[in-house]
Design a protein around this motif. Structure first.
Motif, mmCIF file in Angstrom:
data_model
loop_
_atom_site.group_PDB
_atom_site.id
_atom_site.type_symbol
_atom_site.label_atom_id
_atom_site.label_comp_id
_atom_site.label_asym_id
_atom_site.label_seq_id
_atom_site.Cartn_x
_atom_site.Cartn_y
_atom_site.Cartn_z
ATOM 1 N N HIS A 24 0.851 -1.191 0.000
ATOM 2 C CA HIS A 24 0.000 0.000 0.000
ATOM 3 C C HIS A 24 0.882 1.235 0.000
ATOM 4 N N GLN A 25 0.381 2.295 -0.618
ATOM 5 C CA GLN A 25 1.085 3.578 -0.556
ATOM 6 C C GLN A 25 0.088 4.713 -0.735
ATOM 7 N N ARG A 26 0.425 5.841 -0.138
ATOM 8 C CA ARG A 26 -0.347 7.068 -0.330
ATOM 9 C C ARG A 26 0.627 8.225 -0.362
ATOM 10 N N SER A 27 0.346 9.228 -1.215
ATOM 11 C CA SER A 27 1.305 10.325 -1.362
ATOM 12 C C SER A 27 0.647 11.676 -1.578
ATOM 13 N N ASP A 28 -0.687 11.789 -1.373
ATOM 14 C CA ASP A 28 -1.388 13.032 -1.718
ATOM 15 C C ASP A 28 -1.843 13.860 -0.518
ATOM 16 N N ALA A 29 -1.482 13.445 0.699
ATOM 17 C CA ALA A 29 -1.879 14.209 1.888
ATOM 18 C C ALA A 29 -0.953 15.410 2.077
ATOM 19 N N SER A 30 -1.531 16.547 2.420
ATOM 20 C CA SER A 30 -0.740 17.775 2.583
ATOM 21 C C SER A 30 0.079 17.733 3.862
ATOM 22 N N ASP A 31 1.237 18.344 3.829
ATOM 23 C CA ASP A 31 2.077 18.456 5.016
ATOM 24 C C ASP A 31 1.573 19.590 5.903
ATOM 25 N N GLY A 32 1.534 19.338 7.206
ATOM 26 C CA GLY A 32 1.221 20.390 8.160
ATOM 27 C C GLY A 32 -0.244 20.658 8.402
ATOM 28 N N ASP A 33 -1.140 19.828 7.842
ATOM 29 C CA ASP A 33 -2.574 20.089 8.029
ATOM 30 C C ASP A 33 -2.984 20.033 9.494
ATOM 31 N N SER A 37 4.934 2.022 -5.917
ATOM 32 C CA SER A 37 3.514 1.734 -6.118
ATOM 33 C C SER A 37 3.202 0.353 -5.559
ATOM 34 N N SER A 38 1.942 0.106 -5.294
ATOM 35 C CA SER A 38 1.527 -1.204 -4.795
ATOM 36 C C SER A 38 1.960 -2.286 -5.781
ATOM 37 N N GLY A 39 2.525 -3.355 -5.257
ATOM 38 C CA GLY A 39 2.997 -4.448 -6.094
ATOM 39 C C GLY A 39 4.458 -4.367 -6.466
ATOM 40 N N ASP A 40 5.079 -3.205 -6.252
ATOM 41 C CA ASP A 40 6.504 -3.056 -6.573
ATOM 42 C C ASP A 40 7.365 -3.916 -5.650
ATOM 43 N N LYS A 41 8.414 -4.477 -6.202
ATOM 44 C CA LYS A 41 9.417 -5.144 -5.388
ATOM 45 C C LYS A 41 10.461 -4.120 -4.976
ATOM 46 N N VAL A 42 10.877 -4.152 -3.720
ATOM 47 C CA VAL A 42 11.893 -3.229 -3.229
ATOM 48 C C VAL A 42 12.999 -4.008 -2.551
ATOM 49 N N ASN A 43 14.178 -3.428 -2.573
ATOM 50 C CA ASN A 43 15.319 -4.006 -1.873
ATOM 51 C C ASN A 43 15.685 -3.134 -0.690
ATOM 52 N N ALA A 44 16.336 -3.716 0.289
ATOM 53 C CA ALA A 44 16.788 -2.944 1.445
ATOM 54 C C ALA A 44 17.644 -1.784 0.958
ATOM 55 N N GLY A 45 17.321 -0.577 1.425
ATOM 56 C CA GLY A 45 18.073 0.604 1.039
ATOM 57 C C GLY A 45 17.446 1.393 -0.084
ATOM 58 N N ASP A 46 16.427 0.847 -0.748
ATOM 59 C CA ASP A 46 15.738 1.612 -1.790
ATOM 60 C C ASP A 46 15.011 2.799 -1.178
ATOM 61 N N VAL A 47 15.077 3.954 -1.832
ATOM 62 C CA VAL A 47 14.345 5.134 -1.371
ATOM 63 C C VAL A 47 12.876 4.956 -1.695
ATOM 64 N N ILE A 48 12.016 5.100 -0.686
ATOM 65 C CA ILE A 48 10.581 4.947 -0.903
ATOM 66 C C ILE A 48 9.819 6.248 -0.646
ATOM 67 N N GLY A 49 10.486 7.269 -0.113
ATOM 68 C CA GLY A 49 9.826 8.544 0.157
ATOM 69 C C GLY A 49 10.775 9.490 0.876
ATOM 70 N N ILE A 50 10.202 10.573 1.377
ATOM 71 C CA ILE A 50 10.950 11.604 2.103
ATOM 72 C C ILE A 50 10.256 11.865 3.435
ATOM 73 N N VAL A 51 11.034 12.059 4.493
ATOM 74 C CA VAL A 51 10.456 12.397 5.798
ATOM 75 C C VAL A 51 9.599 13.657 5.664
#
Length: 344
Positions: free
Chosen positions: A105-114, A155-169
């Motif tokens: 699962h992933q979500r990326s459309d929520a505003s920062d600081g709401d 995205s959902s279904g993507d394979k990731v490896n340890a150390g892959d960037v998935i987002g930003i704090v």
């Protein structure tokens, strides 16, 4: 999910894509397929980032972290990696997959600081904000919450490896400070990654820890520290310091009306002593001191001066903040930091 960095607790539940994280638990040694995790943040801990809150290790009322310390709050279900220094946060701190897996699962459309700007209603049923959930097989899952809007790279279904960037704090969802909330589960039961076990009490052995850091290192446990220090043209709003607009508002011009030195700290205890010193180019010092009357998860202290009628003295102004704590009836320096400002 709300990680306010305050002493008041709250219940964190994650409902994502039909996944409900509950404390079903894991018995010591009941599986030999435990994953091993790298750090979920691409920053040095505790120099650039700190762990401000751990999983609540105390069942029932009250709270404790796994060491029996107070870096947690009631029913907290994750580990909060806070970014130190606002310039580093605004530049962007990558969030990393801690182990190989598949994105559920992933979500990326929520505003920062709401939550800071608009309150509870703005994040109703969106407490986790932008997030990624990764399945590591054999019943293990990790969740990464409060990510920066638009920063999720998978995205959902993507394979990731340890150390892959998935987002930003980021600062999305129900949170009051920039950080990553990292959460681990096994067969949908909450697991503390520092013990590898279901939270069942503090001073739990760490032999089953899920962390696998370089050179066999372990995240240093640090109960108190300095978030950031700086000079400003006017007193800053602590809760807004993570916003570009606030940094612009308090930026120091060549001839400011006021010159303020501020320091923000975390993990303060009752009776801690804060000393703030402000020195002008002539070596003249203004000193302020405060002894805390309560524990403070996050605290700001500042002082400064108004522009003299004769104008500012050209040269370097220095601000320094020092935190002291009584240890065996003697004051001991716990943390200290300083910064300089050149005028004009």
């Amino acid at each position: 999910m709300k990680d306010r960095g305050q002493s008041a607790g709250y219940y964190i539940g994650i409902v994502l894509a039909g996944l409900f994280f509950i404390s079903l638990g894991r018995a010591v040694g009941d599986t030999d397929n435990s994953p091993r995790f790298i750090s979920p943040v691409d920053c040095s801990v505790p120099l650039e980032c700190s762990i401000q809150n751990y999983v609540d290790a105390r069942p029932g009322t009250g709270y404790r972290d796994y060491t029996c310390g107070t870096l947690s709050y009631e029913r907290h279900k994750g580990t909060d990696f806070r970014v130190l220094r606002y310039d580093l946060y605004l530049k962007g701190v990558p969030v990393l997959a801690v182990a190989d897996g598949i994105v559920l699962h992933q979500r990326s459309d929520a505003s920062d600081g709401d939550y800071i700007l608009k309150g509870d209603g703005a994040v109703y049923r969106q407490e986790v904000g932008n997030n990624v959930v990764i399945d590591h097989l054999n019943g293990w899952q990790t969740t990464y919450a409060h990510l920066k809007k638009g920063s999720v790279t998978v995205s959902s279904g993507d394979k990731v490896n340890a150390g892959d960037v998935i987002g930003i704090v980021g600062l999305s969802g129900k949170t009051e400070f920039p950080h990553l909330h990292f959460q681990t589960s096994y067969n949908k039961g909450l697991i503390d990654p520092f013990t590898g076990e279901k939270p069942s009490g503090c001073i739990t052995p760490t032999k089953n820890s899920l962390w696998n850091l370089p050179d066999g290192n372990f995240f240093e446990y640090k109960s108190t520290g300095i978030v950031d220090v700086g000079f400003a043209s006017q007193p800053p709003e602590q809760k807004l310091l993570a916003f570009h607009s606030e940094q612009k508002r308090i930026s120091v011009s060549e001839n400011p009306e006021f010159l303020v030195f501020w320091g923000e700290l975390w993990g303060l205890r009752i009776a801690d002593r804060l000393t703030l010193k402000f020195k002008n180019p002539k070596g003249e010092i203004i000193t302020n001191q405060k002894i805390l009357k309560n524990n403070q998860a996050s605290f700001m202290y500042y002082n400064g001066m108004k522009r003299p009628k004769s104008g500012w003295i050209n040269g370097t102004y220095t601000g320094k903040i020092t935190l002291e704590r009584l240890v065996n009836r003697k004051w001991q320096v716990i943390a200290s930091s300083q910064k300089q400002q050149l005028l004009p």
